[in-house]
Structure formats: C-alpha cells, structure tokens
Design a protein around this motif. Structure first.
Motif, mmCIF file in Angstrom:
data_model
loop_
_atom_site.group_PDB
_atom_site.id
_atom_site.type_symbol
_atom_site.label_atom_id
_atom_site.label_comp_id
_atom_site.label_asym_id
_atom_site.label_seq_id
_atom_site.Cartn_x
_atom_site.Cartn_y
_atom_site.Cartn_z
ATOM 1 N N ILE A 44 0.824 -1.320 0.014
ATOM 2 C CA ILE A 44 0.149 0.048 -0.127
ATOM 3 C C ILE A 44 0.907 1.248 -0.132
ATOM 4 C CG2 ILE A 44 -1.727 1.089 1.440
ATOM 5 C CD1 ILE A 44 -2.825 -1.489 2.244
ATOM 6 N N THR A 45 1.860 1.242 0.909
ATOM 7 C CA THR A 45 2.699 2.417 1.030
ATOM 8 C C THR A 45 4.001 2.175 -0.041
ATOM 9 O OG1 THR A 45 3.999 1.515 2.778
ATOM 10 C CG2 THR A 45 2.163 3.027 3.356
ATOM 11 N N GLU A 69 28.607 -1.862 -9.123
ATOM 12 C CA GLU A 69 27.598 -1.123 -9.041
ATOM 13 C C GLU A 69 26.459 -1.500 -7.842
ATOM 14 O OE1 GLU A 69 25.528 -0.485 -12.845
ATOM 15 O OE2 GLU A 69 27.317 0.090 -13.694
ATOM 16 N N GLY A 70 25.928 -0.928 -7.199
ATOM 17 C CA GLY A 70 24.992 -1.388 -5.936
ATOM 18 C C GLY A 70 23.890 -0.381 -5.929
ATOM 19 N N SER A 71 23.043 -0.737 -5.131
ATOM 20 C CA SER A 71 21.976 0.192 -4.720
ATOM 21 C C SER A 71 21.336 -0.005 -3.357
ATOM 22 C CB SER A 71 20.767 0.200 -5.631
ATOM 23 O OG SER A 71 20.149 -1.519 -5.397
ATOM 24 N N LYS A 72 20.607 0.868 -2.934
ATOM 25 C CA LYS A 72 20.020 1.103 -1.458
ATOM 26 C C LYS A 72 18.628 1.159 -1.772
ATOM 27 C CE LYS A 72 19.666 4.653 0.763
ATOM 28 N NZ LYS A 72 18.094 4.732 1.284
ATOM 29 N N PHE A 73 17.606 0.516 -1.340
ATOM 30 C CA PHE A 73 16.179 0.538 -1.603
ATOM 31 C C PHE A 73 15.381 0.408 -0.401
ATOM 32 C CE2 PHE A 73 11.855 -1.141 -2.036
ATOM 33 C CZ PHE A 73 11.336 -0.288 -2.924
ATOM 34 N N ARG A 74 14.550 1.555 -0.205
ATOM 35 C CA ARG A 74 13.708 1.677 1.049
ATOM 36 C C ARG A 74 12.082 1.741 0.628
ATOM 37 N NH1 ARG A 74 12.493 1.308 6.287
ATOM 38 N NH2 ARG A 74 11.061 3.010 7.069
ATOM 39 N N SER A 75 11.904 2.543 -0.597
ATOM 40 C CA SER A 75 10.741 2.729 -1.351
ATOM 41 C C SER A 75 11.092 3.085 -2.607
ATOM 42 C CB SER A 75 10.184 3.706 -0.451
ATOM 43 O OG SER A 75 10.563 5.020 -0.683
ATOM 44 N N GLY A 76 9.987 3.285 -3.588
ATOM 45 C CA GLY A 76 10.006 3.713 -4.650
ATOM 46 C C GLY A 76 10.616 4.897 -4.859
ATOM 47 N N LYS A 77 10.376 6.139 -3.678
ATOM 48 C CA LYS A 77 11.070 7.277 -3.669
ATOM 49 C C LYS A 77 12.063 7.511 -2.655
ATOM 50 C CE LYS A 77 6.721 9.885 -5.156
ATOM 51 N NZ LYS A 77 5.457 10.613 -4.884
ATOM 52 N N GLY A 78 12.677 6.229 -2.322
ATOM 53 C CA GLY A 78 13.666 6.243 -1.552
ATOM 54 C C GLY A 78 14.904 5.258 -1.803
ATOM 55 N N ALA A 79 15.266 5.516 -3.102
ATOM 56 C CA ALA A 79 16.670 4.635 -3.439
ATOM 57 C C ALA A 79 17.497 5.093 -4.047
ATOM 58 C CB ALA A 79 15.735 3.554 -4.656
ATOM 59 N N ILE A 80 18.705 4.663 -4.201
ATOM 60 C CA ILE A 80 19.749 5.037 -4.902
ATOM 61 C C ILE A 80 20.774 4.351 -5.370
ATOM 62 C CG2 ILE A 80 21.063 5.373 -2.743
ATOM 63 C CD1 ILE A 80 22.121 7.809 -3.479
ATOM 64 N N GLY A 81 21.449 4.409 -6.625
ATOM 65 C CA GLY A 81 22.221 3.605 -7.366
ATOM 66 C C GLY A 81 23.741 4.193 -7.232
ATOM 67 N N VAL A 82 24.725 3.351 -6.954
ATOM 68 C CA VAL A 82 26.081 4.025 -6.728
ATOM 69 C C VAL A 82 27.100 3.132 -7.635
ATOM 70 C CG1 VAL A 82 25.669 4.968 -4.517
ATOM 71 C CG2 VAL A 82 26.480 2.665 -4.713
#
Length: 104
Positions: A44-45, A69-82
């Motif tokens: 839902i969120t 290359e990696g990423s951090k995901f918490r939500s669709g509006k809280g993710a980052i790739g490095v």
C-alpha cells in the motif's frame, strides 16, 4: 547475496556480521521477493521495513581493486544507485571512488 557465487557461507556471514556490528541492525541474506513474503514490504505504501542493499555488477580489476554497482532501496521514492571502486590495502577494503549513478 544470491549472486555472490564466489563467496562461501562463512564469507557471507562475515559480511552480514559487519553490517550488524557497525550499524546495530538486524541483517539477513534475502531477495526482495523473500522480504516481501516475510511481510517486510508494504504494497500500500510501497515501502520496505528496513533497507535492501544490492550489488548488481562486480568487475574484479588487477592490483586488488574491484569496481561494482550497487543500490539501496527503502521505497520507490527512497532509492539510490552507486558505482564504487574499492581497493584492498593494509589488510582492509577502502573506498577509492564512489558516485551516484541514479536516484529516486
């Protein structure tokens, strides 16, 4: 760490323990789908109860250097790739260079 084919179970445990000790958090080796099955993802969120760290690409270079290359995901509006370059020196891995390659 399902794509860490070069690591054995002990080495994977060392990685999990590193994050557990450094950040004082519960760590586990699980895919997004497995976290979703365990109830850590709220559809839902669209948020994860925790943070999913992923390593998508790994390129072992010469002279004890790795590009990944990696990423951090918490939500669709809280993710980052490095993209990071790490180097093994004096008995430990050190970040030589790191840059964002995408953000949401």
């Amino acid at each position: 760490m399902s794509n860490f084919e070069e690591l054995n179970n002990e080495q994977k445990r060392e990685i999990l323990n590193f994050f557990k000790e450094k950040y004082k958090v519960i760590t586990m080796d699980a895919t997004f789908g497995e976290l979703e099955e365990k109830g850590y993802y709220n559809p839902i969120t669209m948020t994860l109860d925790g943070v999913l760290l992923r390593i998508e690409k790994v390129d072992f270079k010469f002279n004890h250097t790795i590009l990944f290359e990696g990423s951090k995901f918490r939500s669709g509006k809280g993710a980052i790739g490095v993209e990071c370059i790490v180097h093994y020196k004096d008995g430990e891995w050190q970040i030589k260079e790191s840059k964002e390659i995408w953000i949401s």
